[in-house]
Write an enzyme that holds these catalytic residues in place. Structure first.
Site, PDB file in Angstrom:
ATOM      1  N   LYS A 278       5.832   3.665   6.525  1.00 24.79           N
ATOM      2  CA  LYS A 278       4.586   3.339   5.836  1.00 24.79           C
ATOM      3  C   LYS A 278       3.425   4.048   6.528  1.00 24.79           C
ATOM      4  CE  LYS A 278       1.981  -0.792   4.320  1.00 24.79           C
ATOM      5  NZ  LYS A 278       1.979  -2.282   4.351  1.00 24.79           N
TER       6      LYS A 278
ATOM      7  N   SER B 226       1.730  -4.683   0.147  1.00 26.16           N
ATOM      8  CA  SER B 226       1.142  -3.355   0.182  1.00 26.16           C
ATOM      9  C   SER B 226       2.132  -2.243   0.505  1.00 26.16           C
ATOM     10  CB  SER B 226       0.011  -3.323   1.218  1.00 26.16           C
ATOM     11  OG  SER B 226       0.510  -3.567   2.524  1.00 26.16           O
TER      12      SER B 226
ATOM     13  N   SER C  66       3.378  -8.236   2.358  1.00 29.19           N
ATOM     14  CA  SER C  66       3.452  -6.794   2.131  1.00 29.19           C
ATOM     15  C   SER C  66       4.799  -6.159   2.430  1.00 29.19           C
ATOM     16  CB  SER C  66       2.360  -6.084   2.940  1.00 29.19           C
ATOM     17  OG  SER C  66       1.091  -6.388   2.413  1.00 29.19           O
TER      18      SER C  66
END
Length: 618
Positions: free
Chosen positions: A105, A180, A204
């Site tokens: 990420k 997210s 997330s």
């Protein structure tokens, strides 16, 4: 072409599938252990594995379904793979991650690739220090193949950003992938890497896991370091993996958890044994479990979500597990009073910029002043900057977290529970551009307790559903073992159809069906194209002019398991139309029906029986 074919006086079905034999080894849906075994046996190399993942990213992320999950690929990935291949040949593998490509990420610090938080404000920011968890992965021999998109600054759950845009859900590219860590979720689901890393401040990791048919753990606060992860809320942030299997999750966790002097939250592990995941993965008998069903979270769930999870709980019960209905008094109030993101985000981010050497951008207020963010987070940024934190209120919220954790611990003790169970998120993913309701993230996030999301099945619309287990602090391996007992007998992992295996480096072509129909004076020709990559059914129909007076319509139908044709799922052409073309998004039901030879075209006309003429598409 269709007019020429109409000269024939018979019904012909021609079927063409563009597929060739697979190479000896394909990375598609492969686990870390499967890749590692192939590497050890010499059936592939890390270079070849990296190259195939890169080919899949090139084919499916910016082309085809355009998942848009990747911010940038690692230009040095092939070179690092070659180095690791050479090292393996000389001295063996460092760990189970030696030569394994992982997705990271883009809020984890990497020094050889920009770390952006998916914001145009940080498009060219190179931190001066790598994050602790990425360093551990690199030391174990892993390869960072790409960095993934996220909801900008990790401040949302639909994964849209100013730098990369909107990531799509591989199970329905019209919908959001969760967030997210939606880029990691979509990319892992589509086999762009062996597994991936996400962060979880409030859902997330877990929501993208649920929406992308993956396993994802929000670890106990303090189990793994957040040093070098761009912060949203330092008391709430966690980092961890998303994977296609629990074993892959366990492999990564064993190599990334533990004490880190740079993260004070991990201090408890300095003097305690570090939890072990692989060695405890198969340690649970389902018959011995006591699981608490959090009834309020089931009551608020959509039907498709609730039914899938209740079926999963029924399996546990059938094995002898005890399921206890649980009500937590004042849960909503406990959660509402213990929120702290609004108090911490600005100061945490500003400190991050100072610590890791961001020169052009040194504050959240500067990002806001220059409008260097996506509109999706504009309201939240404005509110944070306008309503400066009140220290007394902040202290009250932190104390409320202790109260919440105590209330949850009391529930565990009172009912002697192994875990609480509830939907990861109450509703299935919305269409892109809509607001996503149903977030159940806060109980784990605000208490610091671990929570694991696992695939529980699919909704009626073919969308993945996630089931979440909440456990006791630092009992994270026990959560994985509880889930493994279920997963061993209930494999709900299903790869998305729009990113199939490559054939000689190319995506498979569409499956074509051509029909020539001459029935009781009705003459028409139909071309169908079933494109699994674009997930589109395209068609073109030509009705002979001599048939227009007696032709009524043609429709698509799905045959039920009992052999009955269901209602029309798509009108292809109506009365008085000589030629039409069109396309339709392929639902899960339609894809399955075509694959299982249960999809029929039905032709209607005044000279045909009232039920029309049904023709199997194959």
């Amino acid at each position: 072409m269709l007019k020429r074919i109409l000269n024939s006086f018979f019904v012909m079905i021609a079927f063409a599938t563009y597929a060739t034999a697979q190479t000896e080894f394909s990375v598609f849906e492969k686990s870390i252990s499967e890749i590692q075994q192939a590497l050890a046996e010499g059936r592939t190399t890390s270079v070849e594995v990296v190259e195939e993942y890169l080919a899949r990213i090139s084919t499916y992320d910016k082309l085809g379904p355009r998942l848009n999950s990747i911010v940038r690929v690692n230009e040095n990935a092939v070179a690092r793979a070659a180095e690791l291949d050479e090292e393996r040949a000389k001295s063996g593998a460092r760990s189970l991650l030696h030569g394994i490509p992982l997705l990271i990420k883009d809020n984890y610090n990497t020094t050889n690739m920009a770390t952006t938080g998916s914001s145009i404000a940080l498009a060219n920011f190179f931190p001066n220090t790598v994050s602790t968890q990425v360093k551990k992965l690199l030391d174990a021999g892993a390869i960072v193949i790409a960095k993934t998109n996220l909801h900008e600054f990790a401040y949302g759950i639909t994964s849209v950003s100013s730098l990369t845009g909107q990531t799509r859900n591989p199970y329905d590219y019209r919908r959001v992938p969760g967030g997210s860590s939606g880029g990691t979720g979509a990319a892992v689901a589509a086999s762009f890497g062996a597994a991936g890393m996400g962060s979880d401040t409030c859902g997330s990791i877990r929501i993208p896991s649920a929406y992308n048919n993956l396993y994802g753990l929000r670890p106990s606060k303090g189990l793994s370091s957040i040093f070098g992860i761009m912060p949203l809320s330092h008391t709430q942030d966690t980092g961890g993996p998303l994977a296609r299997s629990l074993e892959d999750l366990a492999i990564i966790l064993d190599l990334t958890v533990g004490f880190d002097p740079a993260d004070p939250a991990t201090q408890a592990l300095e003097s305690e044994p570090t939890p072990q995941f692989i060695e405890n993965l198969y340690s649970v008998e389902a018959s011995e479990l006591r699981l608490g069903k959090l009834t309020s979270y089931f009551d608020s769930a959509g039907e498709g979500t609730r039914v899938a999870i209740e079926e999963a709980l029924s399996w546990y019960q059938a094995q002898g597990a005890t399921i206890v209905d649980v009500v937590i008094p004042d849960l909503a109030e406990l959660i509402a009073s213990s929120r702290v993101i609004g108090y911490e985000f600005e100061s945490d981010l500003n400190e991050y910029f100072e610590t890791f050497g961001s020169e052009d951008i040194d504050s959240l207020s500067k990002i806001f002043e220059l409008s260097l963010f996506h509109d999706a987070i504009g309201g939240r940024l404005s509110q944070i900057l306008e309503e400066r934190p009140d220290e007394a209120e902040y202290a009250v919220s932190l104390e409320a977290r202790t109260t919440l954790r105590q209330a949850l611990n009391l529930i565990f003790e009172t009912h002697n529970l192994d875990a609480l169970v509830y939907p990861t998120i109450a509703q299935t993913p919305v269409f892109i551009g809509e607001q996503q309701p149903g977030n159940n993230c806060s109980m784990a996030a605000n208490s610091g307790l671990p929570a694991l999301s696992i695939p529980a099945g699919f909704s009626q619309a073919g969308l993945p559903v996630g089931m979440e287990f909440l456990g006791k602090r630092f009992k994270d391996p026990h959560l994985l073992a509880i889930a493994q007992a279920f997963a061993a007998s209930n494999d709900h992992r299903r790869p998305p159809s729009i990113a199939p295996p490559l054939v000689n480096g190319q995506p498979p072509g569409p499956e074509l069906v051509e029909l020539i129909i001459n029935e009781n004076g009705i003459r028409l020709a139909v071309d169908f194209s079933f494109d699994v990559v674009a997930n589109l059914l395209s068609y073109e129909i030509f009705v002979d002019p001599s048939s227009l007076q007696i032709f009524s319509a043609a429709t698509l139908h799905i045959m039920s398991g009992e052999g009955d044709l269901g209602a029309a799922v798509l009108n292809l052409i109506g009365p008085a139309s000589e030629q039409v073309s069109g396309e339709s998004f392929m639902s899960e039901d339609l894809r399955t029906a075509f694959k299982n030879k249960q999809l029929y075209m039905r032709v209607f006309g005044s000279e045909l029986p009232v039920a029309g003429k049904a023709i199997l598409l194959e």
